[in-house]
Write an enzyme that holds these catalytic residues in place. Sequence first.
Site, PDB file in Angstrom:
ATOM      1  N   TYR A 115       0.874  -1.177   0.000  1.00 24.88           N
ATOM      2  CA  TYR A 115       0.000   0.000   0.000  1.00 24.88           C
ATOM      3  C   TYR A 115       0.912   1.227   0.000  1.00 24.88           C
ATOM      4  O   TYR A 115       1.713   1.406   0.922  1.00 24.88           O
ATOM      5  CB  TYR A 115      -0.896   0.012   1.247  1.00 24.88           C
ATOM      6  CG  TYR A 115      -1.945  -1.067   1.242  1.00 24.88           C
ATOM      7  CD1 TYR A 115      -3.209  -0.825   0.716  1.00 24.88           C
ATOM      8  CD2 TYR A 115      -1.674  -2.332   1.752  1.00 24.88           C
ATOM      9  CE1 TYR A 115      -4.185  -1.808   0.702  1.00 24.88           C
ATOM     10  CE2 TYR A 115      -2.644  -3.329   1.739  1.00 24.88           C
ATOM     11  CZ  TYR A 115      -3.891  -3.057   1.214  1.00 24.88           C
ATOM     12  OH  TYR A 115      -4.850  -4.036   1.189  1.00 24.88           O
ATOM     13  N   HIS A 301     -16.618  -4.304  -2.599  1.00 32.80           N
ATOM     14  CA  HIS A 301     -15.169  -4.503  -2.674  1.00 32.80           C
ATOM     15  C   HIS A 301     -14.741  -5.655  -1.768  1.00 32.80           C
ATOM     16  O   HIS A 301     -15.115  -5.713  -0.604  1.00 32.80           O
ATOM     17  CB  HIS A 301     -14.460  -3.218  -2.239  1.00 32.80           C
ATOM     18  CG  HIS A 301     -12.968  -3.329  -2.206  1.00 32.80           C
ATOM     19  ND1 HIS A 301     -12.209  -3.421  -3.348  1.00 32.80           N
ATOM     20  CD2 HIS A 301     -12.101  -3.384  -1.171  1.00 32.80           C
ATOM     21  CE1 HIS A 301     -10.922  -3.514  -3.019  1.00 32.80           C
ATOM     22  NE2 HIS A 301     -10.841  -3.499  -1.705  1.00 32.80           N
TER      23      HIS A 301
END
Length: 347
Positions: A115, A301
Amino acid sequence: DYFTDENRVLKKDPQQDYHLEYAMENSTHTILAFSRELHTCDTNDKSITESTVRVIWAYHHKDMGEAGKNYHGSNRGTKSLRLLNPEREEVSSASLPYFDLTNKDVPVPDKDTTYWCQMFKIPVQHEKHHVTKVEPLIQKGHENLVHHILLYQCSSNLNDSVLDYGHECYHPNMPDSFLTCETVIFAWAIGGEGFTYPPHVGLSIGTAADPLFVLMEVHYDNPSFTEGLIDNSGLRLIYTPVLRKYDAGVIEAGLWVSLFHNIPPGMPEFVSEGHCTLECLEEALGAERPAGIQVFAVLLHAHLAGRAIRMRHFHNGEEQKLLAYDDEFDFNFQEFQYLKEERTILP
């Protein structure tokens, strides 16, 4: 109208539910248009719902001969579609101004998941504008590397020094300024196209209450541990000075990603539940939005273990119609579902 049995043998369906509307052919293309009921009540047909449909296609380079079907060889493929996701009436944005939030030569580590966080300053200030469309700018060749992009609103008390460097998110050494970025204002995930706001809605920028500094979080998915990848992906925000009636926002619901979210081993299937409770909604909406908010789109998601997702809605203890669902979730095809009718969510 054919179907396959468990041995993948193709058989003619005794109940013919597909009807040819027209066919045409030129030197390069053959076009077939056909119709079918969404639910045919035929056990050999799959019902068409709002879930993702995996379309499998194959063709042979020659027409079908007397001998029957020709094997297709390598002329085959698959595509995920959501057949019942209504088309958006595209308002032309060609002449509208825009700005890009893109990473600059980010070295993607040779590990399966990274990330990456980078702070940006919104260039549009001093006057209210509405963002009408957000498009992903995925670097060519990196379509499978960039898994999702989130945009968070940060504290407006920061200064421009926070713009100088990106850093791995959720890392012990990440800058303190990142901790001020908590509210998601936009989300995009792999397989999705750009997102167009409805004609009466826009994402507000340019006022004192709007985001000045934003944090862009890019999730890199690198399961083959490829080395030496340099990425410049990001988002394009198209905006207009012609204001719309309503401001848009994002409400997140479901399971927070954490080490405590475990699926017991060896389970054939397992349901995880996340609750956005009455108390939580009261705190979020009670003072500011006592009349509630209107939901106009949903982005479901999940990651690779996700098989199906449902967004349920309760009011006064009574379950309402599902807000959104996908019983055939495809990790590589995550796009917004636009609701046919807006839904009110009350505190």
